[in-house]
Design an enzyme around this catalytic site. Sequence first.
Site, short mmCIF file in Angstrom:
data_model
loop_
_atom_site.label_atom_id
_atom_site.label_comp_id
_atom_site.label_asym_id
_atom_site.label_seq_id
_atom_site.Cartn_x
_atom_site.Cartn_y
_atom_site.Cartn_z
CG HIS A 469 30.11 12.97 -14.88
ND1 HIS A 469 28.91 12.50 -14.41
CD2 HIS A 469 30.99 12.83 -13.84
CE1 HIS A 469 29.05 12.11 -13.15
NE2 HIS A 469 30.31 12.30 -12.79
CD GLU A 470 34.72 13.18 -13.75
OE1 GLU A 470 34.92 13.95 -12.78
OE2 GLU A 470 34.23 12.04 -13.62
CG HIS A 473 32.29 16.16 -10.44
ND1 HIS A 473 31.42 16.15 -9.37
CD2 HIS A 473 32.27 14.89 -10.95
CE1 HIS A 473 30.90 14.94 -9.24
NE2 HIS A 473 31.39 14.16 -10.18
CG HIS A 476 29.89 21.41 -7.12
ND1 HIS A 476 29.54 20.20 -6.55
CD2 HIS A 476 29.30 22.35 -6.35
CE1 HIS A 476 28.78 20.40 -5.51
NE2 HIS A 476 28.61 21.70 -5.36
#
Length: 681
Positions: A469-470, A473, A476
């Site tokens: 998940h991180e 990010h 991104h």
Amino acid sequence: MSGNPLLTAWSTPFGLPPFADITPAHFREAFETAMQNARKEINAIADQAKLPSFSNTIIALETAGEDLSRVARTFFNLTGAHTNAELQDIERDMAPKLAKHGSDTMLNPKLAARVFDLWERRDSLGLTDEELRVLERYKLGFTRSGAGLDETGKARMAEIGQELATLGTRFAQNVLKDESSYQLVLETEEDRAGLPDFLLAAAAAAARDRGLEGKHVITLSRSSIEPFLQFSTNREKREEAFKAWAARGETGGETDNREIVARTLALRAEKAQLLGYPHYAAYKLDDCMAKTPEAVRALLTRVWAPAVAQARTERDKLAEAARAEGNNTPIAPWDWRYYSEKVRKRDHDLDEAELKPYLQLDKMIEAAFDTATRLFGLTFEEKKGLPVYHPDVRVFEVLGRDGKHVGLFLGDYFARPSKRSGAWMSAFRPQHRAKGEITPIIVNVMNFSKGADGEAALLTFDDARTLFHEFGHGLHGLLSNVTYPSISGTSVARDFVELPSQLYEHWLSQPEVLSRFAVHYKTGEPMPKALLDKVLGARNFNQGFATVEYTACALLDLNLHEIADPAGIDVTAYEKTALAEIGMPDEIIMRHRIPQFSHAFSGEGYSSGYYSYMWSEVMDADAFGAFEETGNIFDPATATRLHDFIYSAGGRQDPEEAYKSFRGRGPDIDALLEKRGLKAA
């Protein structure tokens, strides 16, 4: 202070902060000096006689105050990941000053007039789509900051901003203090009963970190307390640990956050009403994809009913398992994880102790990197000897398909008392091209438990999902390809920002990934297919519980911020009443109770916006279908669209249009319900 490293050019590799040269004492002077310089630059933009242009106003604002941005990013990364009493003192002191600096900018009438003038003339300026988007964000920013108010209103907005900054800082520091000061020392065999070897090793490491060599300590880090609640056969100790976990921010002492929450809610409501909104939720959501509280509630309530029904079914199975052990007492919140583990073992022949040896931290990092290689052509080269703020931090140079430098990725994976709980991504430097080619420096921060000396750090499946998940990010931020800092990387709508991270989680659960990287930490043997099949077969296990504990938070966050006059609210009483009204099962508590709800109260980022995870999950569940429909989870054409419209685009496009550009249509909520294994109400 004449040699303050924060105020001099950095000659470090890749432009990393020179951490070894920086002391806490440097920050106060650096902030004051950088704010003064930034104020001069901003005032010069506002006071110039030239007709406003995109260049002399917007680009000038985009590049003003670079020293202040650099100091602030370094400081706040440290206060989250490796803080101390001196940094916390500076943080409390600087919070209102930085808020005042921000309001002095956004409430400057000459500056606002220049931005509004440009907006009125936008059609005649020959702007690119990206430039028009940046101008629109500035116009909205000034409007939402109160630039259109009279002088009394502006003054009050500035006061509110400073007080909210102070309160948010105190809230976060109080939660950290409650977490870091607690330790459950397991003195006897009875205290340690039922704990598997990996958890005992982590508890021994936590004890060593606290000067308790030879003992075992459970902390309030999720990677410590959740497996303790899962495996401990000592119900009395489970209850003790759980109640400490639930009581963070509500201890009645100097770290009690309930009055802070009440005051924060009152100030936010006043701010919204000054700007013409009925309540804070309406103000906050007006600049999100959801647009209105009604739209958010429609999503949450559609999910809530099937989630509660599923949770009640799960509870009944737990009670059955408890009775089989001779325990006829009702399931309590500190029993849920313990009996869930037993039911999972019974129904799916799967337990965490069997699974965890195959989930090495290093191999899961490798899996996350390999997924990025196959999707986007990135490669990762670990660099030793570079400046870092803690010895545990690892640094990787990120290279593109062409072998050229893309950015730096820092991984800070282990729990420690100086780090706030949770997991997050941040930037020491965002990507942009406003003044030359600036490459990103991105950090992922986790709170995993260390292994025993010389042993691999082992993760739960939830831990591994958090890592993916991180890293989503992180990608991104790393893949950002925009011109202007204000729309770089994760600078997107709050209910869109979780799409890249939650979408990335899907690859972890794919057999193609797990079969390569889920290998036993001692033998190197891949996870047996039978175990892999059990993992995938149990992926929706306990989803009623998980959905209820999350959705309750999102609903109460929304409800609290819809109160027009929340002054003096009794937080404890409100939480109890509100949960009863929505039908919260007695056996489950909110994932983050209000006095510890940092997403909502340690700043305004997720305030009235905790629903964002589920809003984005509607998109991520639907988005992964774009790969599945091709029959190839690494389909190059789909990955190219994902890169171009989602991961690299920053905030240069309206998020709804960005999603449609990738998927060809809007998302379907049924994909979310199917992903979670919930039947539609």
